[in-house]
Structure formats: structure tokens, C-alpha cells
Design a protein around this motif. Structure first.
Motif, PDB file in Angstrom:
ATOM      1  N   LEU A 113      -8.845  -3.038 -14.341  1.00  0.00           N
ATOM      2  CA  LEU A 113      -8.923  -2.387 -13.035  1.00  0.00           C
ATOM      3  C   LEU A 113      -7.522  -2.411 -12.427  1.00  0.00           C
ATOM      4  CD1 LEU A 113     -10.759  -1.148 -10.821  1.00  0.00           C
ATOM      5  CD2 LEU A 113     -10.992  -3.467  -9.881  1.00  0.00           C
ATOM      6  N   ASN A 114      -6.951  -1.233 -12.249  1.00  0.00           N
ATOM      7  CA  ASN A 114      -5.568  -1.123 -11.793  1.00  0.00           C
ATOM      8  C   ASN A 114      -5.469  -1.141 -10.275  1.00  0.00           C
ATOM      9  OD1 ASN A 114      -4.833  -0.688 -14.518  1.00  0.00           O
ATOM     10  ND2 ASN A 114      -5.302   1.487 -14.308  1.00  0.00           N
ATOM     11  N   SER A 115      -4.257  -1.437  -9.802  1.00  0.00           N
ATOM     12  CA  SER A 115      -3.932  -1.305  -8.380  1.00  0.00           C
ATOM     13  C   SER A 115      -4.969  -1.958  -7.479  1.00  0.00           C
ATOM     14  CB  SER A 115      -3.793   0.180  -8.030  1.00  0.00           C
ATOM     15  OG  SER A 115      -2.832   0.811  -8.853  1.00  0.00           O
ATOM     16  N   SER A 139     -10.538   6.514 -11.538  1.00  0.00           N
ATOM     17  CA  SER A 139      -9.081   6.666 -11.607  1.00  0.00           C
ATOM     18  C   SER A 139      -8.365   5.329 -11.826  1.00  0.00           C
ATOM     19  CB  SER A 139      -8.565   7.313 -10.323  1.00  0.00           C
ATOM     20  OG  SER A 139      -8.790   6.466  -9.213  1.00  0.00           O
ATOM     21  N   ARG A 140      -9.074   4.217 -11.585  1.00  0.00           N
ATOM     22  CA  ARG A 140      -8.428   2.906 -11.704  1.00  0.00           C
ATOM     23  C   ARG A 140      -9.019   2.039 -12.814  1.00  0.00           C
ATOM     24  NH1 ARG A 140      -8.596  -0.865  -7.621  1.00  0.00           N
ATOM     25  NH2 ARG A 140     -10.580  -0.164  -6.724  1.00  0.00           N
ATOM     26  N   THR A 141     -10.006   2.541 -13.520  1.00  0.00           N
ATOM     27  CA  THR A 141     -10.782   1.701 -14.432  1.00  0.00           C
ATOM     28  C   THR A 141     -10.675   2.168 -15.868  1.00  0.00           C
ATOM     29  OG1 THR A 141     -12.388   1.374 -12.641  1.00  0.00           O
ATOM     30  CG2 THR A 141     -13.071   0.723 -14.848  1.00  0.00           C
ATOM     31  N   THR A 166      -2.974  -5.465 -11.994  1.00  0.00           N
ATOM     32  CA  THR A 166      -4.125  -5.053 -12.799  1.00  0.00           C
ATOM     33  C   THR A 166      -5.000  -6.263 -13.110  1.00  0.00           C
ATOM     34  OG1 THR A 166      -2.970  -3.191 -13.813  1.00  0.00           O
ATOM     35  CG2 THR A 166      -4.862  -4.085 -15.011  1.00  0.00           C
ATOM     36  N   ASP A 181     -11.350  -5.330  -3.762  1.00  0.00           N
ATOM     37  CA  ASP A 181     -11.851  -5.549  -5.128  1.00  0.00           C
ATOM     38  C   ASP A 181     -12.284  -7.002  -5.355  1.00  0.00           C
ATOM     39  OD1 ASP A 181      -9.293  -3.312  -6.066  1.00  0.00           O
ATOM     40  OD2 ASP A 181     -11.446  -2.887  -6.217  1.00  0.00           O
ATOM     41  N   SER A 183      -2.089  -4.927  -5.897  1.00  0.00           N
ATOM     42  CA  SER A 183      -1.345  -3.943  -6.681  1.00  0.00           C
ATOM     43  C   SER A 183      -1.298  -4.279  -8.176  1.00  0.00           C
ATOM     44  CB  SER A 183       0.078  -3.734  -6.162  1.00  0.00           C
ATOM     45  OG  SER A 183       0.963  -4.741  -6.624  1.00  0.00           O
TER      46      SER A 183
END
Length: 125
Positions: free
Chosen positions: A84-86, A67-69, A17, A91, A15
Motif C-alpha cells: 500500500l503506497n503513500s 491506485s495505491r494497492t 509504502t 491507513d 508517505s
């Protein structure tokens, strides 16, 4: 000759970043026609192009990660950074920065002329 070096944490909790920085020497991140890429390789899987930033500062992303980058650059330090989020355990990978002549979304295609050595990131609690 251009050299690239990744830096960042080796362990990130789910969760959170993930932030990785690529420091470039022997060349400028503002040079025309070259893109500065982030690419990763999860264990046992193929290389995956994540995104790139152009000398103008325009950024391009893999739709599956968009959406996460985010990718940004610091021209004063000659660096570019991946956020890179969440993150999840999926990952977990070796992350590479690389330079390409043109926007090349296939990391195994011709046109990549410089790569960092890679940095291993594990996502785990």
C-alpha cells in the motif's frame, strides 16, 4: 485446516509504502476457486475489503484503493503480499488476510472460511 498468518511492520511513516505478508499453511495459494484477500478495519470503522489475488495470479482491487494497492504472491513460499503506497494516518488499521471461495468483496458475507489473526498497523511520524 488452512491457517493464515500476517507479518509486517507495526509502524509506518506517512508517505511510505506499507508491505504486509500473509503466510499460508495447510493449503496452497494455487488451489482452484479460492481467492486470497486483504481486509482492514480502521479504529471505530467497519471492515474494508482491499483486494484479492486468485490462484492464477490475477489480482482484483477495491476501486477506492486501486491506485495505491498491489497484491502479489510467492508460490514457492506459499505467501501473498500487500503493498500500500503513500500511506497516511487514515491507513491506520488492523489488517487481515483471509481466504474466500470465490471473489467476495463484502468481507462480512458468507464464503470466507479462514482468517489470519490480524496485525495492527499505525501510520505516524
Amino acid at each position: 485446516q488452512v491457517q493464515l498468518q500476517e507479518s509486517g511492520p507495526g509502524l509506518v511513516k506517512p508517505s511510505q509504502t506499507l508491505s504486509l505478508t500473509c503466510t499460508v499453511s495447510g493449503g496452497s495459494v494455487t488451489i482452484n476457486y479460492y481467492y486470497w484477500n486483504w481486509i482492514r478495519q480502521p479504529p471505530g470503522k467497519e471492515l474494508e475489503w482491499m483486494g484479492a489475488i486468485y490462484h492464477t495470479g490475477a489480482a482484483y482491487y477495491n476501486p477506492s484503493l486501486k491506485s495505491r494497492t498491489s497484491i502479489s504472491r510467492d508460490t514457492s513460499k506459499n505467501q501473498f503480499t500487500l503493498h500500500l503506497n503513500s500511506v497516511t494516518p487514515e491507513d491506520t488499521a488492523v489488517y487481515y488476510c483471509a481466504r474466500s471461495f470465490g471473489l467476495i468483496r463484502n468481507p462480512t458475507a458468507d464464503g470466507y472460511d479462514s482468517w489470519g489473526q490480524g496485525t495492527r498497523v499505525t501510520v505516524s511520524s
